[in-house]
Design a protein around this motif. Structure first.
Motif, PDB file in Angstrom:
ATOM      1  N   THR A  85      38.589  40.239  28.880  1.00 15.65           N
ATOM      2  CA  THR A  85      37.133  40.071  28.925  1.00 15.65           C
ATOM      3  C   THR A  85      36.793  38.673  28.413  1.00 15.65           C
ATOM      4  O   THR A  85      37.646  37.973  27.852  1.00 15.65           O
ATOM      5  CB  THR A  85      36.424  41.104  28.022  1.00 15.65           C
ATOM      6  OG1 THR A  85      36.801  40.856  26.668  1.00 15.65           O
ATOM      7  CG2 THR A  85      36.776  42.528  28.426  1.00 15.65           C
ATOM      8  N   ARG A  86      35.554  38.266  28.549  1.00 15.61           N
ATOM      9  CA  ARG A  86      35.121  36.956  28.073  1.00 15.61           C
ATOM     10  C   ARG A  86      35.342  36.828  26.568  1.00 15.61           C
ATOM     11  O   ARG A  86      35.887  35.837  26.090  1.00 15.61           O
ATOM     12  CB  ARG A  86      33.639  36.751  28.429  1.00 15.61           C
ATOM     13  CG  ARG A  86      33.018  35.431  27.987  1.00 15.61           C
ATOM     14  CD  ARG A  86      33.690  34.181  28.527  1.00 15.61           C
ATOM     15  NE  ARG A  86      34.186  34.339  29.862  1.00 15.61           N
ATOM     16  CZ  ARG A  86      33.567  33.991  30.978  1.00 15.61           C
ATOM     17  NH1 ARG A  86      32.399  33.422  30.934  1.00 15.61           N
ATOM     18  NH2 ARG A  86      34.113  34.177  32.156  1.00 15.61           N
TER      19      ARG A  86
ATOM     20  N   ASN B 209      39.634  37.848  35.265  1.00 15.31           N
ATOM     21  CA  ASN B 209      38.772  37.091  34.376  1.00 15.31           C
ATOM     22  C   ASN B 209      38.593  35.673  34.928  1.00 15.31           C
ATOM     23  O   ASN B 209      39.525  34.887  34.900  1.00 15.31           O
ATOM     24  CB  ASN B 209      39.439  37.047  32.989  1.00 15.31           C
ATOM     25  CG  ASN B 209      38.767  36.116  32.024  1.00 15.31           C
ATOM     26  OD1 ASN B 209      37.588  35.852  32.116  1.00 15.31           O
ATOM     27  ND2 ASN B 209      39.539  35.609  31.088  1.00 15.31           N
TER      28      ASN B 209
ATOM     29  N   ARG C 233      39.033  45.042  29.799  1.00 13.88           N
ATOM     30  CA  ARG C 233      38.651  45.060  31.210  1.00 13.88           C
ATOM     31  C   ARG C 233      39.479  46.084  31.974  1.00 13.88           C
ATOM     32  O   ARG C 233      38.973  46.807  32.824  1.00 13.88           O
ATOM     33  CB  ARG C 233      38.864  43.655  31.777  1.00 13.88           C
ATOM     34  CG  ARG C 233      38.393  43.459  33.183  1.00 13.88           C
ATOM     35  CD  ARG C 233      38.645  42.027  33.633  1.00 13.88           C
ATOM     36  NE  ARG C 233      37.895  41.073  32.868  1.00 13.88           N
ATOM     37  CZ  ARG C 233      36.799  40.447  33.294  1.00 13.88           C
ATOM     38  NH1 ARG C 233      36.337  40.668  34.493  1.00 13.88           N
ATOM     39  NH2 ARG C 233      36.184  39.592  32.530  1.00 13.88           N
TER      40      ARG C 233
END
Length: 194
Positions: free
Chosen positions: A123-124, A157, A3
């Motif tokens: 990130t996820r 996030n 990210r």
């Protein structure tokens, strides 16, 4: 793809705020320690026979918090990826502090893993990988916090507690314990090893 550039993100904060809670991107020492107290409550009352790995240990503030609470574990190990934080945590705690990437490097085995804030810029997919790797490196449980909300930020996030409960159950076989309501946009999780 990450990210953000994590090292640059934290280095800018350190240069601006120094060795403080703000230097690891918390709003204040009070909010940082409030999160610590919630995570601490998810661990056993007596830590004297417990090994604990603090993932994303920053400057070692969790260790200092536990010392003030007279609740130090039998063994504390810190992990961080940022060289400045690793160096400062070693100085401030006198403990073993490892510089490594949780997503790629070998992790030490411990009774419990704890993470406060280190997943806030992932990130996820990285978040799920981080949780899974820490969960498999602990023998009794993983305690962590995440930002609560819709994941629409370019930097931070945000997660939904229900998503974490489902992931824990379906991918890890763990029944997640969720704590909410202690701070806006924040929740904490305990994933016990069954």
């Amino acid at each position: 793809m990450p990210r953000i550039n994590t090292e640059a993100f934290y280095q800018r904060a350190i240069e601006k705020y120094g060795i403080t809670a703000e230097g690891v991107h918390w709003n204040s020492t009070q909010s940082q320690e409030h999160r610590f107290s919630i995570l601490r409550a998810l661990l056993p009352p007596d830590l004297t026979d417990v090994t604990l790995v603090d993932v994303g240990c920053g400057f070692g503030d969790l260790y200092l918090f536990l010392a003030r609470q007279q609740a130090l574990p039998k063994q504390y190990v810190g992990i961080d990826v940022i060289p400045t934080m690793v160096e400062q945590a070693r100085i401030r705690t006198g403990c073993e502090i490892l510089q490594c990437d949780v997503l790629a490097d070998n992790l030490p085995i411990a009774d419990y893993y704890l993470c406060s804030g280190a997943m806030n810029t992932l990130t996820r997919q990285e978040t799920f990988c981080f949780i899974e790797r820490c969960f498999h490196a602990c023998q009794r449980g993983f305690v962590f916090n995440l930002l609560d909300g819709i994941d629409c930020s370019d930097v931070f996030n945000y997660s939904n507690p229900n998503t974490i409960v489902t992931f824990a159950q379906e991918q890890l076989g763990s029944q997640a314990v969720i704590k909410q309501g202690y701070l806006r946009d924040d929740f904490s999780v305990f994933l016990p090893r069954l």
